[in-house]
Design a protein around this motif. Structure first.
Motif, PDB file in Angstrom:
ATOM      1  N   LEU A   1     -59.760  16.559   5.633  1.00 26.17           N
ATOM      2  CA  LEU A   1     -60.759  17.087   6.559  1.00 26.17           C
ATOM      3  C   LEU A   1     -60.087  18.017   7.564  1.00 26.17           C
ATOM      4  O   LEU A   1     -58.989  17.738   8.027  1.00 26.17           O
ATOM      5  N   THR A   2     -60.759  19.117   7.899  1.00 22.83           N
ATOM      6  CA  THR A   2     -60.264  19.953   8.983  1.00 22.83           C
ATOM      7  C   THR A   2     -60.504  19.224  10.307  1.00 22.83           C
ATOM      8  O   THR A   2     -61.303  18.288  10.394  1.00 22.83           O
ATOM      9  N   GLY A   3     -59.810  19.646  11.341  1.00 26.78           N
ATOM     10  CA  GLY A   3     -59.883  18.949  12.612  1.00 26.78           C
ATOM     11  C   GLY A   3     -61.280  18.842  13.175  1.00 26.78           C
ATOM     12  O   GLY A   3     -61.685  17.780  13.682  1.00 26.78           O
ATOM     13  N   ASP A   4     -62.061  19.924  13.096  1.00 28.71           N
ATOM     14  CA  ASP A   4     -63.407  19.885  13.675  1.00 28.71           C
ATOM     15  C   ASP A   4     -64.335  18.956  12.894  1.00 28.71           C
ATOM     16  O   ASP A   4     -65.163  18.256  13.474  1.00 28.71           O
ATOM     17  N   SER A   5     -64.180  18.913  11.559  1.00 30.48           N
ATOM     18  CA  SER A   5     -64.988  17.993  10.757  1.00 30.48           C
ATOM     19  C   SER A   5     -64.596  16.548  11.036  1.00 30.48           C
ATOM     20  O   SER A   5     -65.446  15.661  11.104  1.00 30.48           O
ATOM     21  N   ALA A   6     -63.289  16.310  11.201  1.00 26.78           N
ATOM     22  CA  ALA A   6     -62.809  14.960  11.498  1.00 26.78           C
ATOM     23  C   ALA A   6     -63.348  14.480  12.846  1.00 26.78           C
ATOM     24  O   ALA A   6     -63.727  13.315  13.000  1.00 26.78           O
ATOM     25  N   ALA A   7     -63.380  15.379  13.828  1.00 27.67           N
ATOM     26  CA  ALA A   7     -63.900  15.012  15.148  1.00 27.67           C
ATOM     27  C   ALA A   7     -65.385  14.669  15.069  1.00 27.67           C
ATOM     28  O   ALA A   7     -65.848  13.714  15.715  1.00 27.67           O
ATOM     29  N   LEU A   8     -66.129  15.426  14.278  1.00 34.94           N
ATOM     30  CA  LEU A   8     -67.552  15.138  14.085  1.00 34.94           C
ATOM     31  C   LEU A   8     -67.734  13.769  13.434  1.00 34.94           C
ATOM     32  O   LEU A   8     -68.562  12.959  13.869  1.00 34.94           O
ATOM     33  N   LEU A   9     -66.956  13.497  12.405  1.00 35.89           N
ATOM     34  CA  LEU A   9     -67.035  12.211  11.706  1.00 35.89           C
ATOM     35  C   LEU A   9     -66.684  11.064  12.657  1.00 35.89           C
ATOM     36  O   LEU A   9     -67.349  10.019  12.660  1.00 35.89           O
TER      37      LEU A   9
END
Length: 287
Positions: A106-114
């Motif tokens: 996961l890219t950082g922004d997707s990981a933060a959303l998750l």
């Protein structure tokens, strides 16, 4: 084809016009014999070739510079997204040294959303298709929540073993289980897919799935079928009443069409799209 034909006709008309102009100019100058005209024609041909080659060289140089610039801009965009995501993740995953620059599932922004959604929803059972840094993030969030278990599935035994080592390093073994599940052929409708051979007893032990992360198996370019399509039809009956599905790489055409197919086949679900680096889609049941 039509554009190529039109271009050929334009070139033909141009050549005819140029030839007519040269003939008229030659006649005006008294150059009516072949011996008199051919030096002029040769000079014009050489000049035209030089102009054409120069134009091609300049166009090629501009295209190369443009391509390089676009690649650099895309790399910067991904790095900024990763760093922004890592900053947002820091309060929840301080123990985990995550790589930057797209070198993880996961890219950082997707990981933060998750991570945000997992913190808010506090799922009791999480199923992840495709292990990696997301496994470690989810494990730490579940521990912070004080409840929940994660079952992570991976078809690559070496990658799964690496994830298990990090799970042990962070002491998440009581929260996270990483299972090897080689791909096998399954048929849905008239289409065959390579899908995880998930041990049934593992899914039974997990119970109703509150959060499903679809980040595997990999999409092979040679295979037009949506590699991750079976996730919904095969796991739908195991989803809890309040389940949420996250689809990574949602900006890709294959994943985008896949989600549309899911929602067409099951009208009770709605999708919400997030503009992260690789795109993230969240599916929930209609209220």
């Amino acid at each position: 084809m039509e554009q190529h034909l039109a271009r050929s006709l334009l070139l033909g008309v141009g050549a005819a016009a140029a030839g007519g102009s040269i003939t008229a100019a030659g006649a005006a100058l008294g150059l009516t014999s072949f011996e008199a005209v051919w030096p002029v024609l040769t000079t014009c041909a050489v000049a035209a070739a030089l102009v054409h080659n120069t134009k091609q060289a300049v166009t090629g140089l501009v295209d190369n510079r443009t391509h390089t610039l676009r690649n650099r801009i895309e790399r910067i965009r991904r790095d900024v997204g990763d760093v922004h995501g890592l900053v947002r993740l820091a309060p929840y995953t301080l123990e985990l040294p995550l790589p930057v620059g797209g070198g993880w599932a996961l890219t950082g922004d997707s990981a933060a959303l998750l991570a945000r959604e997992t913190l808010e929803r506090k799922p009791a059972a999480v199923l992840e298709l495709g292990s990696g840094a997301s496994t470690l993030i989810l494990g730490q969030i579940l521990r912070k929540n004080g409840r929940g278990r994660l079952l992570s599935i991976d078809h690559d035994p070496m990658w799964a073993d690496q994830t298990r080592r990090y799970v042990d390093l962070l002491g998440l073994g009581d929260v996270v289980t990483v299972v090897d599940a080689p791909l096998k052929s399954v048929t849905l409708g008239n289409q065959s897919y390579d899908w995880y051979d998930i041990p049934t007893h593992r899914l039974d032990e997990l119970g109703p799935i509150d959060l499903l992360l679809v980040d595997g198996p990999p999409q092979m370019r040679a295979n037009p079928a949506h590699a991750r399509y079976p996730a919904f039809p095969l796991l739908r009956e195991r989803l809890s009443a309040n389940a949420v599905i996250f689809v990574d790489d949602a900006s890709r055409a294959t994943e985008s069409r896949m989600v549309e197919t899911w929602t067409d086949e099951e009208a009770g679900w709605i999708s919400r799209w997030f503009d992260t680096i690789d795109g993230m889609c969240m599916l929930t049941r209609k209220a």
